[in-house]
Scaffold this motif. Structure first.
Motif, short mmCIF file in Angstrom:
data_model
loop_
_atom_site.label_atom_id
_atom_site.label_comp_id
_atom_site.label_asym_id
_atom_site.label_seq_id
_atom_site.Cartn_x
_atom_site.Cartn_y
_atom_site.Cartn_z
N SER A 13 -33.56 60.31 -14.27
CA SER A 13 -32.47 60.36 -13.29
C SER A 13 -31.59 59.10 -13.34
N THR A 14 -31.70 58.34 -14.43
CA THR A 14 -30.91 57.10 -14.57
C THR A 14 -29.94 57.23 -15.75
N ASP A 15 -29.20 56.14 -15.97
CA ASP A 15 -28.26 56.11 -17.10
C ASP A 15 -28.99 56.04 -18.43
N TYR A 16 -30.30 55.90 -18.38
CA TYR A 16 -31.07 55.78 -19.62
C TYR A 16 -31.97 57.00 -19.81
N TYR A 30 -36.95 50.44 -27.85
CA TYR A 30 -35.59 50.61 -27.33
C TYR A 30 -35.28 49.54 -26.27
N ILE A 31 -36.23 49.34 -25.36
CA ILE A 31 -36.04 48.34 -24.28
C ILE A 31 -35.92 46.95 -24.88
N HIS A 37 -35.17 44.71 -20.13
CA HIS A 37 -36.34 44.41 -19.29
C HIS A 37 -35.96 44.16 -17.83
N LYS A 38 -34.93 43.31 -17.62
CA LYS A 38 -34.55 42.99 -16.24
C LYS A 38 -33.92 44.18 -15.54
N VAL A 39 -33.12 44.93 -16.29
CA VAL A 39 -32.43 46.08 -15.69
C VAL A 39 -33.43 47.15 -15.25
#
Length: 350
Positions: A13-16, A30-31, A37-39
């Protein structure tokens, strides 16, 4: 570690959302590559967990051991692990007999009144008897301490688990104590029941103890008859076989007398020795055993055989003759026999 399935639901449900279709290793790469990490930390922290391994050791030292072991026993009963329960029960018994555990270790055993638990119930009953000084099985047997309630419970256990050989053994023992002999047919049937135990897992010594008890009961009942009953001789032969007496002799009669004395059947013990008192040679131990047994029967102190036995002691063992009159062996009644009194006055009143 991470709960990856929950992460996939949240990231969708996010932009990712594209990460929802990736494997966990692809997501991790990917991260890392995108520096997310912070996002994504608000999402990641909800699915991060630590795996902790703990080793728990119970403190069962000192007075903490008994309640712990008792709890383990009762837990084994609840889980129907009868083998484990039996092992723990045996351990408890050793601890109780050694004085390390108190009576609560027995009384607080929670055993259902069901057939599969009858053996454990018997063990509990046995040790309960020991704790109340009712020493009543095998080498602990003392008939006077065996109350009706005990035999009643043994009978109940036997009804629940008739195939349990240990319960059956005690059931037969209670019958010897409490049931009448019956007729010859009844005695033969009961004897077969005992004989069958020799083919069981019980030790020969254990079955011998029961067998001897039954033979003594038969002899006690039939020895009162004017004409000896054939069953009396059968019982004597069985006793001789059990105690390994193969021939008639003064020594074997003395050994057999000791067997009856252990059963406190002094009447039959003295009867076994009487025929040897007038022989040319009388073994010292047999002579003194006979005279000691006579102290249980005042009427025997007035017989000619008793006088002859006392004369033998006076003549052959004069240093021990006066010991009989020192109060521990004979009562003052013995001096009611004028011949014995005369010997006493001439020998011991110098």
């Amino acid at each position: 570690g991470y709960n990856f399935d929950e992460f996939v639901k949240d990231i969708g449900s996010t932009d990712y959302a594209e990460m929802a279709d990736m494997s966990i290793s692809e997501v991790q790469d990917y991260i890392r590559e995108k520096g997310l990490h912070k996002v994504l930390e608000p999402i990641l922290k909800n699915h991060r967990y630590a795996k902790i391994e703990m080793q728990i050791t119970y403190n069962i030292e000192g007075d903490k051991e008994q309640p712990y072991v008792l709890k383990m026993f009762n837990n084994s009963i609840e889980s129907n692990d009868l083998q484990q329960a039996l092992s723990i029960q045996k351990y408890i018994f050793k601890k109780v007999l050694s004085g390390d555990y108190d009576k609560q270790a027995v009384y607080e055993q929670k055993i259902p009144d069901k057939p599969e638990y009858a053996g454990l119930q018997l063990n509990k009953l046995w040790l309960s008897g020991l704790l109340m000084n009712k020493l009543w099985l095998e080498k602990y047997i003392q008939d006077g301490d065996l109350q009706e309630e005990y035999c009643g419970r043994i009978g109940h256990f036997h009804e629940m688990a008739p195939e349990n050989i240990y319960i059956y053994y005690n059931y037969l023992y209670c019958r010897i104590l409490n049931d009448p002999l019956g007729d010859e047919r009844d005695m033969d049937k009961f004897q077969r029941n005992i004989d069958d135990l020799y083919d069981s897992e019980l030790s020969k010594g254990t079955v011998d103890a029961l067998n001897l008890k039954y033979q003594f009961k038969i002899i006690e009942a039939l020895d009162t008859l004017d004409t000896p009953h054939p069953k009396l001789f059968e019982s004597l032969d069985r006793i001789k076989e059990i105690v390994n007496i193969k021939e008639a002799s003064w020594l074997n009669s003395l050994k057999l007398a000791y067997v009856f004395m252990e059963q406190q059947d002094y009447k039959f013990a003295v009867k076994l020795l009487e025929p040897f008192i007038d022989e040319e040679f009388v073994f010292e131990e047999l002579l003194f055993t006979y005279l000691s047994l006579c102290s249980y029967f005042p009427e025997k102190m007035y017989t000619n055989r008793f006088v002859r036995a006392m004369e033998r002691v006076k003549n052959d063992y004069s240093d021990r003759f006066c010991e009989f009159f020192e109060g521990e062996k004979f009562s003052i009644q013995v001096l009611g026999n004028p011949k014995v009194k005369e010997m006493y006055c001439k020998t011991c009143k110098k």
